[in-house]
Design a protein around this motif. Structure first.
Motif, PDB file in Angstrom:
ATOM      1  N   PRO A  17       3.649   3.735  16.376  1.00 41.63           N
ATOM      2  CA  PRO A  17       3.078   2.735  15.452  1.00 41.63           C
ATOM      3  C   PRO A  17       3.362   1.301  15.898  1.00 41.63           C
ATOM      4  N   MET A  41       8.584   0.021   9.929  1.00 39.95           N
ATOM      5  CA  MET A  41       7.733   1.025  10.583  1.00 39.95           C
ATOM      6  C   MET A  41       8.579   2.060  11.318  1.00 39.95           C
ATOM      7  N   THR A 165       3.613   2.015   2.816  1.00 38.88           N
ATOM      8  CA  THR A 165       3.197   1.649   4.182  1.00 38.88           C
ATOM      9  C   THR A 165       1.695   1.359   4.239  1.00 38.88           C
ATOM     10  N   LEU A 166       0.919   2.230   3.592  1.00 41.78           N
ATOM     11  CA  LEU A 166      -0.537   2.067   3.669  1.00 41.78           C
ATOM     12  C   LEU A 166      -1.037   0.911   2.804  1.00 41.78           C
ATOM     13  N   GLY A 169       1.579  -2.451   4.031  1.00 43.82           N
ATOM     14  CA  GLY A 169       1.764  -2.706   5.459  1.00 43.82           C
ATOM     15  C   GLY A 169       0.648  -3.536   6.048  1.00 43.82           C
ATOM     16  N   TYR A 171       0.009  -4.077   9.257  1.00 40.29           N
ATOM     17  CA  TYR A 171      -0.635  -3.424  10.399  1.00 40.29           C
ATOM     18  C   TYR A 171      -1.377  -2.148   9.995  1.00 40.29           C
ATOM     19  N   SER A 172      -1.013  -1.588   8.832  1.00 40.06           N
ATOM     20  CA  SER A 172      -1.690  -0.360   8.393  1.00 40.06           C
ATOM     21  C   SER A 172      -3.132  -0.621   7.968  1.00 40.06           C
ATOM     22  N   ILE A 177      -3.938   2.673  13.134  1.00 42.74           N
ATOM     23  CA  ILE A 177      -2.523   2.799  12.748  1.00 42.74           C
ATOM     24  C   ILE A 177      -2.389   3.604  11.453  1.00 42.74           C
ATOM     25  N   ALA A 178      -3.303   3.357  10.529  1.00 39.64           N
ATOM     26  CA  ALA A 178      -3.289   4.162   9.295  1.00 39.64           C
ATOM     27  C   ALA A 178      -3.484   5.638   9.633  1.00 39.64           C
ATOM     28  N   TRP A 181      -0.275   7.085  10.876  1.00 35.99           N
ATOM     29  CA  TRP A 181       0.640   7.379   9.754  1.00 35.99           C
ATOM     30  C   TRP A 181       0.231   8.660   9.032  1.00 35.99           C
TER      31      TRP A 181
END
Lengths: 439, 35
Positions: A17, A41, A165-166, A169, A171-172, A177-178, A181
């Motif tokens: 990630p 992350m 995170t989703l 985040g 970057y997500s 990247i999502a 994850w």
């Protein structure tokens, strides 16, 4: 896949990630903001990988070793906890609404409560979860309750952190990247499902039956199980199994025990089990014919193929179980190597298979040194514990580099014996050891 | 190579691997942050 490749793969997946965030189109922010996001992350990736590390997957444990895999699982959890704890405090930018003209949130950190609440809850639960895991021996939970809590707690924390995170985040927001994850989360949950659903389903097709339960020493039983309608398992002397007697394979009632029978002795398996915990105290009441299930074989305490002209086995208490398997296999296979057993117990009535060990001395020349900590007045053998003095006396005049040493017993005994043996000249690579309290 | 990890030497290697992995993580984090 070799151990080096496994470790490399682990590191690569943990850093994936971060690498994708690095290569993405979003501009980097301040060092502290990027450090904060990176720590979060990395912590989450490590947490998701913990599910796989603890899943008893033979592809991993066969190469790395079961107890080492579990130890790594425990150690790296501390790394994840450290990274997770510092994650929110490293941000230098303000927690605020996204600024006009800053669509990639390079200048601010989201303060949206829905996104942050799951992260905050996970952040609060994680240290409690790790600390309870570290100190679980001091807590008054049964093994099954502990496993249930650990599994459900892990899923809850992973789900909370996944949402955080989703949704929070930066970057997500990148679909790639999502997607990563989601893949890692799916692998983690699949590992858990494999352990608690798929493996038990497989076990229902390969049931075992309790053939005998007999007392073999004070508060110690020998349990024999035989395969019911199948060929059993292929294993090597010194390995162990997770044993479930009298419960559904879908229950969490299974415990790791060393196999004490020799592979050459047939399809049935024997276990020497001491009354130490919740399940073991009920052993004497289990009727013959009870259904049993096993997850086996596991463990790398295997003598065959190891260097060493002579074999020394050092057992503390019920640690005799895997060593008994090795001795029996050596006897049945006609292995001619000189063999020595140093067997420590607190009291003489705790010695397991004493007559059989005497017979091995007569038939195969196996040298057996019994050590008893609290001897009766008529005891004529060694007394005390397996310490430096005893090892030096026992190995007097020996070339230590000739010996392959296999140990199983309490951690403190083994650490002291290991250090002494290495100082006496046994190469560290020729000392195999397994703790019976490592799970 | 990590071969027989139930050996004493292997436990030393485990710690070496653990700290090595952590060092890589820290290095990666720092490089990521200062890029």
């Amino acid at each position: 896949m070799g151990p080096f490749l496994l470790v490399t793969l682990y590191v690569a997946v943990m850093l994936l990630p971060l690498a994708l965030a690095w290569s993405g189109a979003r501009p980097a922010r301040s060092v502290w903001d990027e450090l904060a996001t990176g720590a979060g992350m990395l912590a989450f990736a490590i947490i998701l990988a913990e599910f796989v590390l603890s899943g008893r997957f033979r592809a991993v444990s066969k190469k790395i070793g079961m107890d080492v895999t579990m130890r790594f699982h425990q150690l790296v959890a501390r790394s994840a906890l450290g990274l997770a704890l510092i994650h929110p405090f490293l941000y230098a930018s303000d927690f605020s609404r996204a600024q006009p003209g800053d669509p990639t949130r390079a200048l601010t950190v989201t303060y949206d409560l829905a996104s942050l609440s799951t992260g905050i809850l996970g952040w609060l639960l994680l240290p409690a979860f790790v600390l309870i895991s570290i100190g679980r021996d001091k807590l008054d939970y049964t093994y099954e309750t502990w496993r249930m809590m650990h599994g459900l707690g892990a899923v809850l924390i992973a789900a909370l952190l996944m949402h955080h995170t989703l949704s929070a985040g930066r970057y997500s927001a990148d679909p790639l990247i999502a997607g990563v994850w989601w893949c890692l989360f799916a692998i983690a949950v699949s590992s858990l499902l494999f352990v608690y659903v798929v493996r038990p389903m497989w076990q229902t097709r390969r049931p075992w039956t309790v053939a005998a339960i007999r007392p073999v020493a004070s508060r110690t039983w020998e349990v024999e199980i035989e395969p019911d309608g199948h060929e059993g398992i292929r294993y090597e002397a010194g390995q162990f199994a997770w044993l479930n007697i009298g419960n559904s394979p879908f229950s969490l009632h299974e415990n790791p025990f060393s196999i004490s029978s020799a592979p050459a002795s047939g399809k049935s398996l024997q276990f020497v089990i001491k009354e130490l915990g919740d399940f073991t105290r009920t052993l004497g009441r289990i009727p013959v014919g009870t259904r049993a299930y096993i997850d086996a074989p596991h463990g790398n305490l295997i003598v065959m193929g190891q260097p060493g002209k002579k074999i020394a086995l050092i057992a503390g208490g019920v640690g005799i179980a895997p060593l008994l398997s090795i001795l029996r296999e050596l006897r049945l296979s006609g292995d001619g190597r000189p063999t020595l057993l140093i067997y420590g117990n607190r009291q003489a009535d705790q010695i397991v298979a004493r007559e059989e060990l005497d017979a091995m001395t007569l038939e195969c020349g196996t040298r057996v040194v019994h050590v008893v900590g609290e001897p009766e007045p008529d005891w004529t053998g060694a007394t005390g514990i397996i310490d430096r003095a005893l090892l030096e006396t026992t190995f007097a005049g020996e070339t230590m580099a000739d010996w392959l040493v296999v140990m199983c017993g309490p951690g403190a005994m083994m650490e002291a014996a290991e250090d002494t043996l290495i100082e006496m000249g046994v190469p560290a690579s020729q000392i195999l050891s397994e703790r019976f309290d490592y799970d | 190579m990590i071969d027989r990890l139930e050996t004493v030497a292997s436990r030393h290697r485990l710690l070496a691997v653990f700290w090595g992995v952590n060092a890589l993580f820290v290095l990666a984090l720092v490089l990521f942050a200062v890029r």
